[in-house]
Design a protein around this motif. Structure first.
Motif, PDB file in Angstrom:
ATOM      1  N   GLU A 123       0.846  -1.187   0.000  1.00 22.74           N
ATOM      2  CA  GLU A 123       0.000   0.000   0.000  1.00 22.74           C
ATOM      3  C   GLU A 123       0.883   1.239   0.000  1.00 22.74           C
ATOM      4  O   GLU A 123       2.053   1.194   0.396  1.00 22.74           O
ATOM      5  CB  GLU A 123      -0.896   0.017   1.243  1.00 22.74           C
ATOM      6  N   ILE A 124       0.309   2.345  -0.434  1.00 24.81           N
ATOM      7  CA  ILE A 124       0.992   3.633  -0.333  1.00 24.81           C
ATOM      8  C   ILE A 124       0.666   4.228   1.032  1.00 24.81           C
ATOM      9  O   ILE A 124      -0.476   4.198   1.486  1.00 24.81           O
ATOM     10  CB  ILE A 124       0.554   4.576  -1.465  1.00 24.81           C
ATOM     11  N   ARG A 125       1.683   4.769   1.678  1.00 23.12           N
ATOM     12  CA  ARG A 125       1.512   5.274   3.042  1.00 23.12           C
ATOM     13  C   ARG A 125       2.057   6.695   3.153  1.00 23.12           C
ATOM     14  O   ARG A 125       3.101   7.022   2.585  1.00 23.12           O
ATOM     15  CB  ARG A 125       2.251   4.352   4.017  1.00 23.12           C
ATOM     16  N   LEU A 126       1.348   7.524   3.891  1.00 22.77           N
ATOM     17  CA  LEU A 126       1.809   8.872   4.219  1.00 22.77           C
ATOM     18  C   LEU A 126       2.326   8.868   5.654  1.00 22.77           C
ATOM     19  O   LEU A 126       1.618   8.449   6.573  1.00 22.77           O
ATOM     20  CB  LEU A 126       0.671   9.887   4.086  1.00 22.77           C
ATOM     21  N   VAL A 127       3.551   9.341   5.822  1.00 27.19           N
ATOM     22  CA  VAL A 127       4.189   9.363   7.139  1.00 27.19           C
ATOM     23  C   VAL A 127       4.519  10.811   7.491  1.00 27.19           C
ATOM     24  O   VAL A 127       5.205  11.500   6.723  1.00 27.19           O
ATOM     25  CB  VAL A 127       5.488   8.530   7.139  1.00 27.19           C
ATOM     26  N   PRO A 128       4.044  11.319   8.637  1.00 31.08           N
ATOM     27  CA  PRO A 128       4.384  12.698   9.015  1.00 31.08           C
ATOM     28  C   PRO A 128       5.862  12.805   9.365  1.00 31.08           C
ATOM     29  O   PRO A 128       6.437  11.903   9.969  1.00 31.08           O
ATOM     30  CB  PRO A 128       3.500  12.953  10.241  1.00 31.08           C
ATOM     31  N   GLN A 129       6.467  13.916   8.979  1.00 29.92           N
ATOM     32  CA  GLN A 129       7.887  14.118   9.244  1.00 29.92           C
ATOM     33  C   GLN A 129       8.096  14.851  10.566  1.00 29.92           C
ATOM     34  O   GLN A 129       7.352  15.789  10.899  1.00 29.92           O
ATOM     35  CB  GLN A 129       8.522  14.906   8.104  1.00 29.92           C
ATOM     36  N   ALA A 130       9.094  14.423  11.308  1.00 32.40           N
ATOM     37  CA  ALA A 130       9.339  15.014  12.624  1.00 32.40           C
ATOM     38  C   ALA A 130       9.958  16.402  12.522  1.00 32.40           C
ATOM     39  O   ALA A 130       9.743  17.253  13.390  1.00 32.40           O
ATOM     40  CB  ALA A 130      10.253  14.098  13.437  1.00 32.40           C
ATOM     41  N   VAL A 170       6.002   9.988   1.495  1.00 29.66           N
ATOM     42  CA  VAL A 170       5.325   8.849   0.883  1.00 29.66           C
ATOM     43  C   VAL A 170       6.272   7.658   0.833  1.00 29.66           C
ATOM     44  O   VAL A 170       7.408   7.778   0.352  1.00 29.66           O
ATOM     45  CB  VAL A 170       4.869   9.174  -0.557  1.00 29.66           C
ATOM     46  N   ASP A 171       5.809   6.516   1.339  1.00 34.30           N
ATOM     47  CA  ASP A 171       6.576   5.289   1.153  1.00 34.30           C
ATOM     48  C   ASP A 171       5.617   4.126   0.944  1.00 34.30           C
ATOM     49  O   ASP A 171       4.400   4.308   0.897  1.00 34.30           O
ATOM     50  CB  ASP A 171       7.540   5.031   2.318  1.00 34.30           C
ATOM     51  N   TYR A 172       6.178   2.934   0.786  1.00 36.92           N
ATOM     52  CA  TYR A 172       5.357   1.733   0.648  1.00 36.92           C
ATOM     53  C   TYR A 172       5.210   1.050   2.002  1.00 36.92           C
ATOM     54  O   TYR A 172       6.160   0.982   2.792  1.00 36.92           O
ATOM     55  CB  TYR A 172       5.995   0.741  -0.328  1.00 36.92           C
ATOM     56  N   PHE A 173       4.023   0.534   2.245  1.00 35.40           N
ATOM     57  CA  PHE A 173       3.772  -0.350   3.382  1.00 35.40           C
ATOM     58  C   PHE A 173       3.551  -1.734   2.798  1.00 35.40           C
ATOM     59  O   PHE A 173       2.660  -1.931   1.966  1.00 35.40           O
ATOM     60  CB  PHE A 173       2.536   0.114   4.153  1.00 35.40           C
ATOM     61  N   HIS A 174       4.374  -2.704   3.212  1.00 32.04           N
ATOM     62  CA  HIS A 174       4.405  -3.999   2.535  1.00 32.04           C
ATOM     63  C   HIS A 174       3.409  -4.993   3.126  1.00 32.04           C
ATOM     64  O   HIS A 174       3.766  -6.080   3.600  1.00 32.04           O
ATOM     65  CB  HIS A 174       5.829  -4.547   2.545  1.00 32.04           C
ATOM     66  N   ALA A 175       2.160  -4.603   3.096  1.00 32.40           N
ATOM     67  CA  ALA A 175       1.032  -5.456   3.463  1.00 32.40           C
ATOM     68  C   ALA A 175      -0.217  -4.752   2.958  1.00 32.40           C
ATOM     69  O   ALA A 175      -0.144  -3.608   2.492  1.00 32.40           O
ATOM     70  CB  ALA A 175       0.967  -5.692   4.974  1.00 32.40           C
TER      71      ALA A 175
END
Length: 235
Positions: free
Chosen positions: A75-82, A89-94
């Protein structure tokens, strides 16, 4: 076709020029693997992000991250930056929409997501005899030793990630049914990867592994810090 030209710290690629946002924060960077997944076509990536994270689209929140919901293996994932108020944006492998993903209770998704991230870093590939021969041709016996030790360390990290997942969701002597099912499925993959490693070493040193299964099925017992799990073939 828009191309990435700026690389940020930690291997991130600057995509601020795409002018895409979510929850009033810009989506400012992407992992190289995501960009490669779109063949370097940032115009296509922009349209995908806008579609996947639009109001009413199929996405879910896991901890402080936001995922698309897929029935596949990524899945495509949005991760907040510290360091800055934006998304990466990165991949979540599930896939939360897959058969396995649907088994995970929403309140346990964060623990499972942490496991998936650790597993993805540790699960590089199944080692084969040809890989050891290539290492020997390049760096001699020392190269073979380094490669085998590297894969052994990955298996140990993967096993520890499973142990942490178990500890994080176990509230009684027995695991929740969903967790036992999920861990057993992961253990089959872990054992298959380990079997490839031992067979690769056997082939490299002795030239033949003899008959061997693609995946090892059977009564295998795995010990963890708080419980043990036995893999038994389905009836």
């Amino acid at each position: 076709m828009t191309q990435v030209t700026v690389r940020l710290p930690n291997g991130r690629l600057d995509i601020t020029a795409l002018n895409v946002s979510f929850a009033e924060l810009p989506i400012a960077s992407a992992s190289p693997s995501v960009v490669r997944g779109f063949g370097g076509d940032l115009d296509e990536l922009r349209e995908t992000l806008r579609e996947c994270f639009a109001d009413g689209a199929s996405w879910c929140q896991v901890g402080n991250t936001v995922h698309t919901v897929s029935d596949g293996y990524a899945e495509i994932r949005l991760v907040p930056q510290a360091d800055t108020p934006n998304w990466h944006v990165d991949y979540f492998h599930a896939g939360w929409g897959s058969r396995d993903g649907k088994r995970i209770p929403p309140e346990c998704r964060l623990q499972y997501a942490r496991y998936v991230d650790r597993r993805s870093e540790a699960r590089e590939a199944c080692l084969q005899g040809k890989d050891l021969r290539a290492a020997a041709a390049k760096d001699g016996p020392e190269g073979v030793d380094r490669l085998v030790r590297h894969h052994c360390a990955q298996l140990a990290e993967w096993h520890e990630a499973l142990d942490e997942l178990i500890r994080s969701v176990q509230t009684a002597s027995d695991l929740p049914e969903w967790a036992e099912t999920a861990v057993k499925a992961e253990l089959l993959d872990w054992h298959r990867t380990r079997e490839y490693l031992t067979s690769a070493v056997l082939e490299y040193h002795h030239g033949d592994t003899g008959p061997r299964p693609e995946t090892v099925w059977g009564n295998l017992c795995f010990e963890f810090s708080t419980t043990s799990l036995e893999l038994v073939p389905d009836p």
